[in-house]
Design a protein around this motif. Structure first.
Motif, PDB file in Angstrom:
ATOM      1  N   GLU A 138       0.818  -1.221   0.000  1.00  0.00           N
ATOM      2  CA  GLU A 138       0.000   0.000   0.000  1.00  0.00           C
ATOM      3  C   GLU A 138       0.847   1.265   0.000  1.00  0.00           C
ATOM      4  O   GLU A 138       0.526   2.244  -0.666  1.00  0.00           O
ATOM      5  CB  GLU A 138      -0.942  -0.005   1.210  1.00  0.00           C
ATOM      6  CG  GLU A 138      -2.075  -1.008   1.123  1.00  0.00           C
ATOM      7  CD  GLU A 138      -3.027  -0.695  -0.017  1.00  0.00           C
ATOM      8  OE1 GLU A 138      -3.635   0.382  -0.014  1.00  0.00           O
ATOM      9  OE2 GLU A 138      -3.134  -1.537  -0.941  1.00  0.00           O
ATOM     10  N   GLU A 170      -5.771   9.189   0.145  1.00  0.00           N
ATOM     11  CA  GLU A 170      -6.618   8.236   0.870  1.00  0.00           C
ATOM     12  C   GLU A 170      -5.794   7.094   1.453  1.00  0.00           C
ATOM     13  O   GLU A 170      -6.018   6.659   2.587  1.00  0.00           O
ATOM     14  CB  GLU A 170      -7.706   7.676  -0.067  1.00  0.00           C
ATOM     15  CG  GLU A 170      -8.807   8.660  -0.404  1.00  0.00           C
ATOM     16  CD  GLU A 170      -9.444   9.262   0.840  1.00  0.00           C
ATOM     17  OE1 GLU A 170      -9.827   8.492   1.738  1.00  0.00           O
ATOM     18  OE2 GLU A 170      -9.534  10.499   0.918  1.00  0.00           O
ATOM     19  N   ILE A 171      -4.832   6.609   0.684  1.00  0.00           N
ATOM     20  CA  ILE A 171      -3.973   5.524   1.197  1.00  0.00           C
ATOM     21  C   ILE A 171      -3.118   6.027   2.356  1.00  0.00           C
ATOM     22  O   ILE A 171      -2.983   5.358   3.384  1.00  0.00           O
ATOM     23  CB  ILE A 171      -3.083   4.963   0.071  1.00  0.00           C
ATOM     24  CG1 ILE A 171      -3.948   4.346  -1.032  1.00  0.00           C
ATOM     25  CG2 ILE A 171      -2.121   3.912   0.626  1.00  0.00           C
ATOM     26  CD1 ILE A 171      -3.164   3.887  -2.250  1.00  0.00           C
ATOM     27  N   LYS A 173      -3.784   8.398   4.442  1.00  0.00           N
ATOM     28  CA  LYS A 173      -4.633   8.575   5.624  1.00  0.00           C
ATOM     29  C   LYS A 173      -4.770   7.258   6.387  1.00  0.00           C
ATOM     30  O   LYS A 173      -4.640   7.211   7.623  1.00  0.00           O
ATOM     31  CB  LYS A 173      -6.020   9.079   5.210  1.00  0.00           C
ATOM     32  CG  LYS A 173      -6.099  10.546   4.869  1.00  0.00           C
ATOM     33  CD  LYS A 173      -7.535  10.915   4.513  1.00  0.00           C
ATOM     34  CE  LYS A 173      -7.687  12.370   4.149  1.00  0.00           C
ATOM     35  NZ  LYS A 173      -9.076  12.692   3.757  1.00  0.00           N
ATOM     36  N   LYS A 174      -5.064   6.177   5.648  1.00  0.00           N
ATOM     37  CA  LYS A 174      -5.219   4.868   6.290  1.00  0.00           C
ATOM     38  C   LYS A 174      -3.917   4.421   6.946  1.00  0.00           C
ATOM     39  O   LYS A 174      -3.917   3.917   8.078  1.00  0.00           O
ATOM     40  CB  LYS A 174      -5.662   3.832   5.251  1.00  0.00           C
ATOM     41  CG  LYS A 174      -7.069   4.050   4.722  1.00  0.00           C
ATOM     42  CD  LYS A 174      -7.417   3.031   3.639  1.00  0.00           C
ATOM     43  CE  LYS A 174      -8.804   3.302   3.058  1.00  0.00           C
ATOM     44  NZ  LYS A 174      -9.127   2.373   1.948  1.00  0.00           N
ATOM     45  N   GLU A 177      -3.323   6.351  10.171  1.00  0.00           N
ATOM     46  CA  GLU A 177      -4.155   5.851  11.266  1.00  0.00           C
ATOM     47  C   GLU A 177      -3.581   4.563  11.849  1.00  0.00           C
ATOM     48  O   GLU A 177      -3.747   4.278  13.037  1.00  0.00           O
ATOM     49  CB  GLU A 177      -5.577   5.601  10.765  1.00  0.00           C
ATOM     50  CG  GLU A 177      -6.349   6.879  10.446  1.00  0.00           C
ATOM     51  CD  GLU A 177      -7.676   6.609   9.761  1.00  0.00           C
ATOM     52  OE1 GLU A 177      -7.992   5.412   9.552  1.00  0.00           O
ATOM     53  OE2 GLU A 177      -8.380   7.578   9.437  1.00  0.00           O
ATOM     54  N   GLN A 178      -2.890   3.790  11.011  1.00  0.00           N
ATOM     55  CA  GLN A 178      -2.273   2.548  11.464  1.00  0.00           C
ATOM     56  C   GLN A 178      -0.840   2.767  11.956  1.00  0.00           C
ATOM     57  O   GLN A 178      -0.126   1.804  12.248  1.00  0.00           O
ATOM     58  CB  GLN A 178      -2.263   1.532  10.317  1.00  0.00           C
ATOM     59  CG  GLN A 178      -3.656   1.158   9.825  1.00  0.00           C
ATOM     60  CD  GLN A 178      -3.625   0.422   8.491  1.00  0.00           C
ATOM     61  OE1 GLN A 178      -2.567   0.049   7.993  1.00  0.00           O
ATOM     62  NE2 GLN A 178      -4.799   0.210   7.902  1.00  0.00           N
ATOM     63  N   GLN A 546     -10.793   8.401  16.786  1.00  0.00           N
ATOM     64  CA  GLN A 546     -10.626   6.957  16.632  1.00  0.00           C
ATOM     65  C   GLN A 546     -12.001   6.303  16.590  1.00  0.00           C
ATOM     66  O   GLN A 546     -13.014   6.922  16.922  1.00  0.00           O
ATOM     67  CB  GLN A 546      -9.804   6.387  17.788  1.00  0.00           C
ATOM     68  CG  GLN A 546     -10.459   6.582  19.172  1.00  0.00           C
ATOM     69  CD  GLN A 546      -9.503   6.250  20.304  1.00  0.00           C
ATOM     70  OE1 GLN A 546      -8.408   6.786  20.378  1.00  0.00           O
ATOM     71  NE2 GLN A 546      -9.910   5.350  21.163  1.00  0.00           N
ATOM     72  N   SER A 547     -12.035   5.028  16.205  1.00  0.00           N
ATOM     73  CA  SER A 547     -13.299   4.294  16.172  1.00  0.00           C
ATOM     74  C   SER A 547     -13.767   4.058  17.609  1.00  0.00           C
ATOM     75  O   SER A 547     -13.042   3.481  18.421  1.00  0.00           O
ATOM     76  CB  SER A 547     -13.108   2.964  15.440  1.00  0.00           C
ATOM     77  OG  SER A 547     -14.325   2.266  15.387  1.00  0.00           O
ATOM     78  N   GLU A 583     -16.445   7.387  14.276  1.00  0.00           N
ATOM     79  CA  GLU A 583     -15.096   7.937  14.262  1.00  0.00           C
ATOM     80  C   GLU A 583     -15.127   9.265  15.012  1.00  0.00           C
ATOM     81  O   GLU A 583     -15.603  10.270  14.492  1.00  0.00           O
ATOM     82  CB  GLU A 583     -14.609   8.144  12.821  1.00  0.00           C
ATOM     83  CG  GLU A 583     -14.383   6.880  12.038  1.00  0.00           C
ATOM     84  CD  GLU A 583     -13.225   6.061  12.587  1.00  0.00           C
ATOM     85  OE1 GLU A 583     -12.242   6.673  13.063  1.00  0.00           O
ATOM     86  OE2 GLU A 583     -13.318   4.815  12.586  1.00  0.00           O
TER      87      GLU A 583
END
Length: 680
Positions: A138, A170-171, A173-174, A177-178, A546-547, A583
């Motif tokens: 990714e 978008e990638i 951002k993910k 977050e990780q 966060q979730s 979120e």
């Protein structure tokens, strides 16, 4: 002996490996401060340690060498060859990360529109698209898409350029977050999208993504410089000259701490942009000021592809100053470079201004020639019309009568020139007197400005002090009004337990202890509200999205307010499902729900029900009792009174925190009940 030799080779290899890793880390740390000399020393040490067959380290350090060369004012050809060498080694080593970075840099060095550049760029674009199609990593995909944004822009395909930048963002951002990429990497992705919108002349969208970029900037000066340079140009274009100049000052101050040519060339772009902007405004003084800065930067750090632009800009300023003979060589030199480099727009502008210069000095034949040439270039670039000066020049050349008039005027000008020298002495004396007057005026203006600046600083300090005093008054008013009662309640519970311990049964003692604990917890929550409100007055917030599961937070708030609920014999029915999440910031959301639930409990009559539900991305709390309307809510949160109750403070706190997490609070009547909704 063989065994000893084998062990010695292994130990030596391990030491070399560790030494090279340390050198690479040391080089990376220097990249933030632009220490070129130390960086080169590190590379020299590394290349002495690398074995000829160690392709992986040869690939890594050749890429670092190319990066370092790019931060100097080395020629484009030298930088291009350095990246081509690094690319060849990266392919031998099978290092995709290095391959992607090298290809991205090579797009920049093949950005022009010559046949060779177009062919090279096409090969690079196909290779990147093939890697994107076949890759699974990714992060590598995100980097490839970021480079494709530049590739498609060079190809003139703005839509594909924007799509690539948005997909890359978008990638990132993910991955952020990780915790797989740094904040600066995400800031770089926001910058790519902003740049794509700039190229499509969508200023509002560009600024939107620049603001997002600023949130993630941490320590990379290169990204701060990019951020300042974009805002400087945008503010200048929108007419906010003073703000633009402040950003340019910040940009220059960062560059002064380094010797990084890349960063200085960003500053050069801004200064050239300012210079040309002041030329359009006919502001010769400011145009000269920024032209001087541009020339100084270009002489020391300028990349060769700015040669055309810097010569064109010098010519424009001299043309504005009516120094036509001095302007002419700059414009011609700029045009020659632009033609050779394939910069069609710049070539056409240089030709146009050259024609204008020649017209001003009376060389109509050459003016007509350059005007015609500029028209042909403009036609090839699909330009609708040429400048009025070219049309006028052509008309004058073709009209014989006007040509004769011009020749007569030229003779008159020559005669007038002889008379001019007689007046030079008097004009010189007058100029000296005016200069002294101007110097006196400037001295007084500087003194006035210094006093004014100090007054502004003093006024700001007074304003800050007044706000601090108002906040302090509010805080003490709330403490005296609303904390006295809960503290008194806790005190009475403790006093009852101390004075009459024998009158209480074991169950009663347990119940009383529970009530004390609950009351203390409620008091603690109230104190936290006060502290949090105080922080809102000082803008001290650290938002963490966060979730978040909704039901556990509601259950926790109900438990904290259990004593208040039991006191009124209320029933709290929580219909929120276990699997509902959002979120958001869980801590901020807990404070919002607790305050809204606390208000619902206060408003509810005894022996009633409070209903909590979640539908259509919306959390609702419904209670009976006296209706509370949206107008009342808005009146409370817009109040600026010095004395406020905790209830009013709670609603203000709810409004401020809901804005932070991107939700909206609204009140409405449901039958005879009051219903407050939190829309995510």
């Amino acid at each position: 002996m063989f065994l000893v030799l084998l062990i010695s080779n292994f130990v030596w290899g391990q030491k070399n490996k560790i030494a090279l890793e340390n050198l690479k880390n040391e080089f990376d740390s220097l990249s933030y401060i632009g220490d070129l000399k130390t960086g080169q020393n590190i590379l020299n040490k590394a290349f002495k340690l690398i074995a000829p067959d160690d392709i992986q380290n040869l690939s890594n350090f050749n890429l670092l060498a190319a990066n370092l060369l790019e931060t100097t004012n080395a020629s484009n050809d030298s930088c291009k060859k350095a990246y081509e060498k690094a690319l060849s080694l990266a392919k031998k080593a099978g290092n995709n990360e290095n391959i992607i970075e090298c290809l991205g840099h090579l797009i920049d060095y093949n950005y022009g529109q010559t046949k060779e550049q177009k062919n090279n760029r096409s090969v690079i674009g196909k290779e990147l698209n093939l890697m994107l199609k076949n890759g699974n990593n990714e992060l590598e995909k995100a980097k490839i898409l970021a480079h494709l944004e530049v590739y498609y822009k060079a190809e003139g395909n703005d839509n594909e350029s924007l799509k690539s930048a948005l997909k890359s963002l978008e990638i990132y951002k993910k991955l952020f977050e990780q915790s797989k990429v740094k904040a600066d990497d995400l800031a770089q992705a926001y910058y790519s999208v902003s740049r794509a919108y700039r190229d499509m002349y969508q200023a509002e969208k560009q600024n939107e993504y620049l603001h997002q970029m600023r949130k993630y900037l941490s320590k990379n000066p290169d990204l701060f410089i990019i951020y300042y340079s974009f805002f400087a140009r945008n503010l200048f274009a929108s007419g906010k000259i003073l703000e633009a100049q402040m950003y340019e000052d910040s940009l220059t101050n960062i560059c002064k701490k380094q010797t990084n040519s890349n960063n200085w060339n960003n500053a050069l772009e801004v200064n050239i942009y300012f210079t040309q902007g002041f030329v359009k405004k006919n502001d010769l003084a400011n145009a000269y000021f920024y032209l001087k800065k541009s020339n100084v930067i270009y002489a020391k750090y300028g990349f060769e592809y700015y040669e055309g632009n810097i010569n064109y800009t010098n010519g424009r300023v001299l043309l504005l100053a009516k120094k036509y003979i001095q302007a002419l060589p700059f414009l011609k030199k700029g045009g020659e470079f632009a033609k050779k480099a394939g910069y069609g727009d710049l070539y056409q502008l240089c030709l146009a201004k050259t024609a204008e210069c020649l017209e001003k000095i009376g060389d109509w034949q050459q003016a007509y020639f350059y005007s015609q040439l500029a028209g042909k270039v403009a036609d090839s670039l699909a330009t609708i019309s040429t400048e009025n000066a070219f049309i006028e020049t052509e008309a004058k050349f073709q009209n014989k009568e006007k040509q004769q008039e011009i020749e007569i005027k030229n003779l008159q000008i020559k005669e007038a020139n002889y008379q001019k020298y007689w007046y030079l002495g008097g004009l010189g004396t007058l100029a000296l007197a005016l200069g002294l007057l101007f110097w006196n005026f400037q001295t007084k203006r500087k003194a006035s400005k210094t006093i004014n600046d100090k007054n502004v600083v003093l006024e700001k300090l007074n304003t800050d002090l007044q706000e601090a005093n108002q906040t302090k008054a509010k805080l003490f008013g709330i403490i005296s009004h609303d904390l006295r009662s809960p503290i008194s309640q806790v005190y009475q519970f403790l006093r009852l337990q101390q004075l009459n311990p024998n009158l209480l049964s074991s169950d009663q003692k347990t119940d009383l202890s529970d009530k004390i604990q609950t009351a203390t917890g409620s008091l603690l929550e109230t104190m936290e509200d006060l502290l949090l409100w105080s922080k809102t007055q000082m803008n001290e917030f650290n938002l963490k999205i966060q979730s978040t599961d909704i039901k556990p937070i509601i259950d926790q708030c109900v438990q904290l307010l259990k004593l208040n609920i039991e006191a009124k014999n209320l029933v709290v029915e929580n219909k929120v499902s276990e699997n509902i999440s959002q979120e958001t910031d869980p801590y901020f959301l807990q404070i919002i729900i607790r305050n809204l639930l606390q208000n619902a409990i206060k408003a509810s009559p005894e022996n009633c029900k409070i209903l909590i539900n979640f539908k259509n991305n919306e959390l609702s709390i419904e209670n009976s009792g006296e209706l509370f309307t949206q107008n009342q809510y808005e009146s409370i949160i817009s109040s600026n009174q010095k004395q406020e109750t905790l209830s009013g403070l709670g609603l203000k706190l709810v409004e401020e925190l809901s804005q932070k997490i991107g939700s909206k609070i609204s009140y409405e009547a449901v039958g005879e009940n009051t219903c407050v909704r939190v829309k995510f």
